[in-house]
Scaffold this active site. Structure first.
Site, PDB file in Angstrom:
ATOM      1  NE  ARG A  57      -2.071  -0.921   3.689  1.00 26.53           N
ATOM      2  CZ  ARG A  57      -1.704   0.150   4.375  1.00 26.53           C
ATOM      3  NH1 ARG A  57      -2.111   1.346   3.992  1.00 26.53           N
ATOM      4  NH2 ARG A  57      -0.970   0.034   5.453  1.00 26.53           N
TER       5      ARG A  57
ATOM      6  CE  LYS B  63      -5.477  -4.365   5.453  1.00 24.75           C
ATOM      7  NZ  LYS B  63      -6.104  -5.076   6.591  1.00 24.75           N
TER       8      LYS B  63
ATOM      9  CG  HIS C 132      -5.762  -4.691  11.346  1.00 19.30           C
ATOM     10  ND1 HIS C 132      -4.460  -4.256  11.400  1.00 19.30           N
ATOM     11  CD2 HIS C 132      -5.817  -5.560  10.322  1.00 19.30           C
ATOM     12  CE1 HIS C 132      -3.762  -4.837  10.445  1.00 19.30           C
ATOM     13  NE2 HIS C 132      -4.558  -5.624   9.781  1.00 19.30           N
TER      14      HIS C 132
ATOM     15  CB  SER D 204       3.632  -6.722  10.061  1.00 19.75           C
ATOM     16  OG  SER D 204       4.401  -7.601   9.288  1.00 19.75           O
TER      17      SER D 204
ATOM     18  CE  LYS E 213      -2.912  -9.324  12.521  1.00 17.92           C
ATOM     19  NZ  LYS E 213      -3.690  -9.671  11.318  1.00 17.92           N
ATOM     20  CB  THR E 214      -1.117 -15.107  10.520  1.00 14.08           C
ATOM     21  OG1 THR E 214      -1.568 -13.854   9.996  1.00 14.08           O
ATOM     22  CG2 THR E 214      -1.621 -16.226   9.635  1.00 14.08           C
TER      23      THR E 214
ATOM     24  CG  ASP F  97      -6.239  -8.514   7.949  1.00  9.67           C
ATOM     25  OD1 ASP F  97      -5.299  -8.343   8.746  1.00  9.67           O
ATOM     26  OD2 ASP F  97      -6.510  -7.702   7.048  1.00  9.67           O
TER      27      ASP F  97
ATOM     28  NE  ARG G 143       0.589  -8.921   2.523  1.00 12.40           N
ATOM     29  CZ  ARG G 143       0.032  -8.693   3.697  1.00 12.40           C
ATOM     30  NH1 ARG G 143      -0.868  -9.524   4.183  1.00 12.40           N
ATOM     31  NH2 ARG G 143       0.370  -7.635   4.412  1.00 12.40           N
TER      32      ARG G 143
END
Length: 534
Positions: free
Chosen positions: A59, A199, A219, A237, A241-242, A256, A321
């Site tokens: 982004r 986003k 988020h 990041s 989290k994942t 997410d 990604r």
């Protein structure tokens, strides 16, 4: 091949009925075929479509704008995150973009956001490329029936080949992402990075749901146990989290973006957009196995001479990604909705080695740390970073928040109190010293701490208070050495620990100065203690 006019949606409101060919609601297989025919990408040996997003592999926050109008003028938290854009210039730029697309093939996909039907938002996405339409198929909710009479509430137009003239169009440079709440449109140009689409809608929901519906937009990732106990994981990041929400013993709600209404947590999306740098079957089996035909790989590299992805190769970007529908995860919840959470985890990778590996927060501390959104970058993760660097991102997602972060924190605090939710701060970072001296907390210990929090293993143990951050640290946790639980005890030089803890506290307080005028005294009182030296 152009679809017959009788089977096309009405695009006259966008002036896009002039397009050369309109491809509506193509299947993933058809989109993969179209992308290959148009030389947008190639197939990896797993069958996934691998594409490059071009100039932008992430982004561009400085090129995201919100139109200044009667809806936004007195409600958006204008500043470094939310940049104003003139309404008349938006109209002129929209005309330019639709003129640009008039002689091109376009891909149109109707979908929606929000698994909770009460808050569902119908969305139409018009893209210049097939791979972008494949991304939309994966990330948004897919309608069970195709209806050409569908009239969307919001429309996104994404034209990566169109480049703005900054002087004439009012943009900062040739790429842009502009949200118009009056027209209910998002206009994206000059960038092929698909995350701008995802986003953009997240930013819209972050404005509408808390402001109009009193639903907390988050988020975060979320999962649920066999007994229906929901857990939420916030984290920037690199904090895990994942990884930590992908638990084979629990079912995935989403990875997410979520909303928390009065009694439900629901996924905004219909898929996952996972980072895949250094991905292996051993570390992330669910994500690794989700990369099959139809999945979309972005900006990856292949092992030389093969079509096997080299996930360790970051020559193009560290932000490699993969996008895929959530049903590629075998234990995903369908529909992606569950009860209000019983546990919330704030994940931080504290590279200074100061914060406890697990601690319990009061509602006021939860609001303070939510607003702070702290983690740390380490050497090598970013150009110019040679030592640990504190990073703060409000609500663990500052870049997507149109409202003042305190608005979201107050909603969070009210829901924590109403549902008696336990909130935990988990430090997945360093112990025994800062980065370069200490070592990173072992994943098996972090998993044990989270398991203990989820199954009640931390309910009846003794706690001690951290002297600087006032956090409640358990003195015992099953399957974790007791000496790891108080970070001060892991340092060889405890005076050095005290000094660095004070330094980190100062950074917290300095960062919080921008939010303090909007906070009540209870939130402010949750700040860490600082010893002022002369």
């Amino acid at each position: 091949m152009r679809i017959s006019a009788a089977n096309l949606p009405d695009l006259s409101y966008l002036q896009l009925n002039r397009a050369r060919n309109v491809f509506y609601q193509l299947t993933p297989a058809e989109l993969v075929e179209a992308a290959l025919q148009r030389n947008e990408g190639v197939l990896a040996d797993t069958g996934a479509l691998a594409i490059d997003t071009g100039e932008f592999t992430g982004r561009s926050p400085k090129d995201r704008f919100i139109v200044d109008d009667d809806i936004t003028r007195n409600n958006v938290w204008w500043g470094k995150v939310n940049l104003k854009f003139d309404a008349a210039r938006f109209d002129a730029l929209l005309q330019k973009v639709t003129d640009y697309l008039a002689d091109k093939d376009i891909f149109v996909r109707d979908s929606s956001a929000c698994a909770n039907e009460k808050y569902r938002m119908d969305i139409r996405v018009v893209t210049e490329t097939a791979y972008q339409s494949l991304f939309v198929h994966h990330l948004f909710l897919r309608p069970e029936v195709i209806d050409t009479g569908f009239m969307p509430e919001w429309t996104i137009i994404a034209a990566p080949g169109f480049k703005a003239d900054p002087e004439a169009d009012g943009t900062r440079q040739h790429n842009f992402s502009i949200i118009n709440f009056t027209k209910k449109m998002i206009l994206i140009g000059g960038s092929g990075y698909t995350g701008e689409i995802k986003k953009g809608i997240f930013s819209v929901l972050n404005f509408i749901l808390p402001h109009d519906e009193k639903v907390l937009s988050m988020h975060c990732s979320a999962n649920t146990g066999a007994k229906g106990d929901t857990a939420i994981f916030f984290g920037l990041s690199g904090t895990g989290k994942t990884t930590l929400s992908a638990d084979p013993e629990r079912n995935l709600i989403g990875d997410d973006e979520h909303g928390w209404s009065d009694y439900t947590v629901f996924n905004f999306e219909g898929g996952c957009y996972a980072k895949c740098v250094d991905l292996t079957a051993e570390k992330e089996p669910q994500i690794f196995n989700a990369i099959k035909f139809g999945a979309l790989l972005e900006n990856i590299n292949f092992v030389k001479g093969t079509r096997t992805v080299d996930f360790s190769n970051i020559d193009k970007t560290e932000n490699t990604r993969v996008a895929y529908p959530i049903h590629n995860i075998c234990n995903a919840v369908t529909p992606s909705i569950a009860d209000a959470p019983k546990n919330i985890f704030f994940l931080t990778a504290d590279a200074f080695g100061i914060l406890p590996p697990v601690s319990r927060l009061t509602p006021e501390q939860a609001m303070y740390h939510f607003i702070s959104g702290y983690t740390a970058k380490v050497a090598g993760t970013e150009a110019g970073v040679t030592e640990p660097k504190a990073t703060f991102s409000a609500c663990f997602g500052e870049a997507f928040l149109p409202l003042n972060p305190v608005t979201y924190a107050e909603l969070l605090g009210a829901k924590i109190k109403k549902h008696n939710v336990k909130v935990w701060l988990i430090n997945t970072g360093w112990t025994g010293g800062a980065y370069g001296v200490g070592k990173r907390m072992q994943l098996k210990y972090t998993r044990a701490m989270i398991s203990a929090a989820l199954n009640g293993g931390l309910d009846n143990v003794k706690y001690a208070e951290h002297p600087v951050f006032n956090l409640q640290m358990p003195l015992h946790c099953p399957d974790v050495p007791d000496n790891l639980l108080d970070p001060r005890n892991t340092w060889a030089n405890r005076d050095a620990y005290d000094e660095k803890a004070n330094d980190l506290a100062i950074l917290f307080i300095k960062n919080f100065e921008q939010y303090a005028p909007y906070c009540n005294s209870a939130i402010i009182s949750a700040a860490p203690n600082v010893v002022v030296t002369t």
